[in-house]
Design an enzyme around this catalytic site. Structure first.
Site, PDB file in Angstrom:
ATOM      1  N   MET A   1     -41.977  76.027  28.550  1.00  0.00           N
ATOM      2  CA  MET A   1     -41.452  75.900  27.191  1.00  0.00           C
ATOM      3  C   MET A   1     -41.845  74.548  26.584  1.00  0.00           C
ATOM      4  SD  MET A   1     -39.908  78.815  26.821  1.00  0.00           S
ATOM      5  CE  MET A   1     -38.647  78.747  25.546  1.00  0.00           C
ATOM      6  N   GLN A  53     -37.202  69.637  34.171  1.00  0.00           N
ATOM      7  CA  GLN A  53     -38.313  70.394  34.752  1.00  0.00           C
ATOM      8  C   GLN A  53     -39.552  69.511  34.817  1.00  0.00           C
ATOM      9  OE1 GLN A  53     -40.790  73.982  33.088  1.00  0.00           O
ATOM     10  NE2 GLN A  53     -38.949  74.792  34.072  1.00  0.00           N
ATOM     11  N   CYS A  83     -46.556  77.586  35.365  1.00  0.00           N
ATOM     12  CA  CYS A  83     -47.288  77.468  34.105  1.00  0.00           C
ATOM     13  C   CYS A  83     -48.773  77.734  34.327  1.00  0.00           C
ATOM     14  CB  CYS A  83     -47.083  76.078  33.503  1.00  0.00           C
ATOM     15  SG  CYS A  83     -47.935  75.868  31.911  1.00  0.00           S
ATOM     16  N   LYS A 122     -39.636  76.910  40.053  1.00  0.00           N
ATOM     17  CA  LYS A 122     -39.922  78.053  39.175  1.00  0.00           C
ATOM     18  C   LYS A 122     -41.381  78.447  39.408  1.00  0.00           C
ATOM     19  CE  LYS A 122     -39.561  79.644  34.389  1.00  0.00           C
ATOM     20  NZ  LYS A 122     -40.932  80.160  34.160  1.00  0.00           N
ATOM     21  N   ASN A 194     -36.896  85.913  35.723  1.00  0.00           N
ATOM     22  CA  ASN A 194     -37.295  85.478  34.390  1.00  0.00           C
ATOM     23  C   ASN A 194     -38.476  86.331  33.943  1.00  0.00           C
ATOM     24  OD1 ASN A 194     -39.552  83.094  33.255  1.00  0.00           O
ATOM     25  ND2 ASN A 194     -37.733  83.549  32.063  1.00  0.00           N
ATOM     26  N   GLY A 195     -38.577  86.515  32.620  1.00  0.00           N
ATOM     27  CA  GLY A 195     -39.734  87.213  32.077  1.00  0.00           C
ATOM     28  C   GLY A 195     -39.379  88.474  31.327  1.00  0.00           C
ATOM     29  N   GLY A 196     -39.585  88.478  30.011  1.00  0.00           N
ATOM     30  CA  GLY A 196     -39.431  89.690  29.212  1.00  0.00           C
ATOM     31  C   GLY A 196     -38.016  90.191  29.041  1.00  0.00           C
ATOM     32  N   GLY A 216     -36.056  82.896  28.254  1.00  0.00           N
ATOM     33  CA  GLY A 216     -37.020  81.965  27.702  1.00  0.00           C
ATOM     34  C   GLY A 216     -37.194  82.173  26.221  1.00  0.00           C
ATOM     35  N   ARG A 217     -38.230  82.907  25.847  1.00  0.00           N
ATOM     36  CA  ARG A 217     -38.554  83.087  24.429  1.00  0.00           C
ATOM     37  C   ARG A 217     -37.414  83.721  23.643  1.00  0.00           C
ATOM     38  NH1 ARG A 217     -43.760  86.521  24.817  1.00  0.00           N
ATOM     39  NH2 ARG A 217     -42.845  87.001  26.835  1.00  0.00           N
TER      40      ARG A 217
END
Length: 318
Positions: A1, A53, A83, A122, A194-196, A216-217
């Site tokens: 992020m 992080q 990342c 992560k 995490n994710g979607g 996240g997003r």
């Protein structure tokens, strides 16, 4: 992020949820050791619980930065091994480190030896065409041996060449079952997925299999999803404030930052999604992203935007 979860966004998010764990944007060890430490480590005390992080691959540098995190009062230090950005790869950290589990283990051990706060990792579930479950299983097993007990699993592969960071968040397929299997194989570890993830219904399903969920997003573009977090997951039934009350709660913070010489745009860009899906959302976004309106603006612009969203003064939650 990167450039998203800076201290301005986190201060805003904390107005919506009292208990959600907040994570900083990824900060490289070089930026902390050689750059503007104050800029990257500063936070408002209300942001707790809060994790720093880190991005890096040198055990000594990571240990030094972990000590900074502890000295500054962070609750956790998180090593980003997920990342996929080529810029990050050029610095030999991020997702490419999953190909070097022994090095990641050395990094974690150095941080664990340096601090008493939690050290977490992560990561992705695979790299490029390495898609077998055993890859991520063995990675976690090795890093756990070094002292890490909490893993945040972004349930996609990382494609190191050919995809942008944005494409890496959409194109590789999600494999939540990998995270579920990790929890089965390592029942004593804390496994988060995490994710979607975009709805509380999805969160509830994941929590049947793993220990936690990282947003996240969705938490950025639709921050109001955080409004139900305290009630649903932390047993806190405090009355939820309206969106307008959330913004009024930020008044003192914003005015203090403005008095220090910071422009309103640094803070306003993080609240553009507050009214997503609500009446007046487009007007809200337009006013708070207009460069002409933002130039030399103060909190009055936010009040004008609130009035435009609810012109009759009705700021109740839609």
């Amino acid at each position: 992020m990167l450039d998203w979860t800076d201290r301005f966004y986190r201060r805003f998010a904390r107005e919506i949820s009292r208990h959600t764990w907040l994570y900083t944007e990824m900060v490289t060890t070089g930026a902390l050791i050689h750059g503007d430490r104050q800029r990257f480590l500063q936070y408002d005390p209300c942001e707790h619980p809060l994790a720093l992080q880190l991005g890096g691959s040198d055990p000594a540098d990571l240990a030094r930065c972990a000590r900074m995190a502890q000295d500054w009062g962070y609750d956790e230090v998180n090593l980003n091994v997920g990342c996929p950005s080529e810029r990050v790869q050029n610095g030999s950290f991020g997702a490419c480190l999953m190909l070097e589990p022994d090095l990641v283990a050395d990094c974690v051990k150095a941080m664990r030896d340096a601090v008493s706060i939690d050290v977490t990792v992560k990561h992705r579930i695979g790299i490029d065409k390495v898609e077998d479950y055993e890859f991520v299983r063995d990675f976690i097993g090795r890093v756990h041996e070094a002292g890490c007990n909490t893993f945040i699993v972004h349930a996609r592969n990382a494609i190191l060449k050919g995809l942008s960071p944005k494409e890496n968040r959409d194109i590789p397929p999600l494999k939540y079952d990998y995270a579920y299997r990790l929890k089965q194989d390592f029942p004593r570890l804390e496994i988060l997925v995490n994710g979607g993830i975009t709805t509380h219904e999805q969160v509830a399903e994941h929590l049947r299999h793993v220990d936690g969920v990282m947003l996240g997003r969705e938490a950025y573009y639709n921050p109001w999803i955080l409004a139900d977090v305290d009630r649903l997951y932390y047993g806190d039934d405090h009355p939820q404030r309206t969106r307008a009350e959330i913004m009024q709660g930020l008044r003192d913070f914003i005015e203090t930052e403005l008095a220090a010489g910071l422009p309103l745009r640094l803070m306003a860009r993080h609240v553009l999604g507050l009214y997503q899906g609500q009446r007046g959302a487009r007007q809200w976004r337009r006013m708070l992203s207009d460069a002409k309106l933002l130039k030399d603006a103060d909190f009055g612009l936010i009040e004008q935007a609130l009035a435009a969203v609810a012109p009759r003064g009705d700021f109740s939650c839609d």
